[in-house]
Each structure stands twice: as structure tokens, then as C-alpha cells.
Design an enzyme around this catalytic site. Structure first.
Site, PDB file in Angstrom:
ATOM      1  N   ASP A 198       3.082  -9.389  -0.282  1.00  0.00           N
ATOM      2  CA  ASP A 198       1.986  -8.555   0.210  1.00  0.00           C
ATOM      3  C   ASP A 198       0.688  -9.325   0.033  1.00  0.00           C
ATOM      4  O   ASP A 198       0.431  -9.857  -1.055  1.00  0.00           O
ATOM      5  CB  ASP A 198       1.902  -7.245  -0.576  1.00  0.00           C
ATOM      6  CG  ASP A 198       3.087  -6.321  -0.319  1.00  0.00           C
ATOM      7  OD1 ASP A 198       3.947  -6.681   0.501  1.00  0.00           O
ATOM      8  OD2 ASP A 198       3.147  -5.248  -0.943  1.00  0.00           O
ATOM      9  N   ASP A 201       7.303   5.350   6.635  1.00  0.00           N
ATOM     10  CA  ASP A 201       6.719   5.482   5.299  1.00  0.00           C
ATOM     11  C   ASP A 201       6.623   6.965   4.984  1.00  0.00           C
ATOM     12  O   ASP A 201       5.878   7.712   5.623  1.00  0.00           O
ATOM     13  CB  ASP A 201       5.347   4.822   5.253  1.00  0.00           C
ATOM     14  CG  ASP A 201       5.416   3.330   5.583  1.00  0.00           C
ATOM     15  OD1 ASP A 201       6.465   2.724   5.302  1.00  0.00           O
ATOM     16  OD2 ASP A 201       4.438   2.786   6.110  1.00  0.00           O
TER      17      ASP A 201
END
Length: 244
Positions: free
Chosen positions: A10, A129
Site C-alpha cells: 500500500d 469493500d
């Protein structure tokens, strides 16, 4: 069939980080994204999951850096974060990545998402998500801060559009090292014939074995992030545990 592991990189402001529950400001830095990605490749990864968190949160991008990283890797890359229109999609695919992961766009712009799926097929995965709200699984968008509607309605629509695979994250689990949501994964697998990549909550080798137990139901892979960076186990240990 063995579970595919996708170690995560990330990226915020040019640095590899991990967040807790996807919250901006909860970053822990881990150095260069290039070094992190190459380390996972050297440890035996077949895929690396790279997320541009600045693009996901709508505060800039690390596109040029990530294109360089993808270009240096010999393994496949799943690229995610802020891919919401033709320009960002084409730039992501131009890096040579194996596939891209659409998130917010699938919620906010279903017509565009359907066109992208029709045009690029296997190159497109959709990130679901999810957060449990009042007993119902709801989707989250824009770096997990906006409401995105009902999971099952969206999944049915994307299936109809021909989506080739889903990356399923329980937002409440991500970056917490509290274990994956196996029930959510099983329910998504039961609702679609497309392969599912699990994300969020993995903290132990046993968590990965539990996810691997869902391979025959349709789970294809698992993204692993914080557990690797925090030293809970090594990637070679994890790969050995879930191979075959």
C-alpha cells in the site's frame, strides 16, 4: 488447487505503508514500495497486490512510481486505488499489470464499470469493500468512507455484467490482525460463480489455512498485508502452508 497469496504493498506519498481499518492517518511506514515489492517477489510471490492509497482517497497519485515498480517486477501485479475513469484505467493497464481492481467506480458509476468489464474482461477485478451495518452487508467507497449500497444487489449486477473476479474485504477486519471473515467469503462464493480473492484480517498461518479451506467453494487467493510486515510469519512459510 492451492491458494494464491498476494502480498500487499500500500503506497502513500511514495512510501509503502499499512493502515488500520483503512483509516487515513493510521499509516505505519515500511519504506520503499519498490523494495517491498521486490522482496515479496524474491520470497516466492506469484502475484503482488499494489494499492495507490492517495488515488483511492482522492488526494493525488503515485502513478509514475507504481508504473516503474510494475516494470521492474517479473511477477504479476494486481493494481488498485483510484481507478474510476477511462484515463486512470488506461494508465493503470499501461503499466503492464496483470489486472486492475475497480472499487468506488463499481458503486458510483455502474455503466462505466460495465463497459470496462466488457472491454477488458479478465484484466478487471472488482473490489467489494464491505462493512456489516445493522445486520446487513453494505459496500463502502472512496477509500471506505462513503456508503455504497447493498452487497448482494451490487454483486448480482456485476455478475450480470460479466465480472471475472471479486476482491472481498471486510473493512472492519483490515489491518487489525483479528482474523478473516470466513462467513462473508463463503456467502459471496455461494452467490457467484466468479473466483473470489480474500482480503483483510489475516494474522496467522492458521487463518490462511482456513481461507484455503474455501478454495473448493470458489476462493482463489488471499491478500496478505500487515501480518507479513509485522513479522507474524514469513511469505515462504505462508506459501508452504497453503500449497496444494
Amino acid at each position: 488447487m492451492s491458494l494464491v497469496l498476494l502480498p500487499a504493498v500500500d503506497v502513500v506519498n511514495g512510501e509503502a505503508v499499512r493502515l488500520v481499518q483503512g483509516e487515513a492517518g493510521s499509516e505505519t511506514g515500511y519504506g520503499s514500495p519498490r523494495d517491498a515489492a521486490l522482496a515479496w517477489q524474491n520470497d516466492g510471490a506469484e502475484w503482488v497486490h499494489i494499492v495507490d492509497l492517495d488515488a483511492a482517497f482522492g488526494r493525488g497519485s503515485n502513478r509514475e512510481l507504481l508504473a516503474d515498480v510494475v516494470g521492474e517486477l517479473d511477477v504479476q501485479v494486481e493494481l488498485s486505488g483510484g481507478i474510476r475513469d477511462d484515463a486512470s484505467l488506461e494508465a493503470a493497464l499501461a503499466t503492464g499489470c496483470g489486472r486492475v481492481n475497480l472499487g468506488t467506480a463499481a458503486i458510483e458509476n455502474p455503466e462505466w464499470c460495465a463497459r470496462a468489464i466488457a472491454k477488458y474482461g479478465e484484466k478487471i477485478a472488482v473490489g467489494l469493500d464491505v462493512r456489516l451495518v445493522d445486520g446487513e452487508y453494505q459496500l463502502r467507497g472512496r477509500g471506505w468512507v462513503t456508503e455504497g449500497g447493498n452487497l448482494w444487489e451490487t454483486l448480482a449486477r456485476l455478475d450480470k455484467d460479466g465480472c471475472s473476479r471479486y476482491v472481498v474485504t471486510d473493512v472492519s477486519k483490515d489491518g487489525t490482525l483479528t482474523g478473516p471473515n470466513l462467513e462473508l467469503l463463503a456467502q459471496v462464493c455461494a452467490a457467484t460463480d466468479a473466483p473470489v480473492v480474500a482480503s483483510g484480517g489475516v494474522s496467522t498461518i492458521d487463518d490462511l489455512r482456513a481461507i484455503a479451506g474455501l478454495v473448493d467453494r470458489g476462493v482463489e487467493g488471499s491478500i496478505v498485508g500487515k501480518a507479513l510486515y509485522a513479522g507474524r510469519f514469513t511469505l515462504p512459510e505462508a506459501l508452504a502452508a497453503v500449497s496444494g
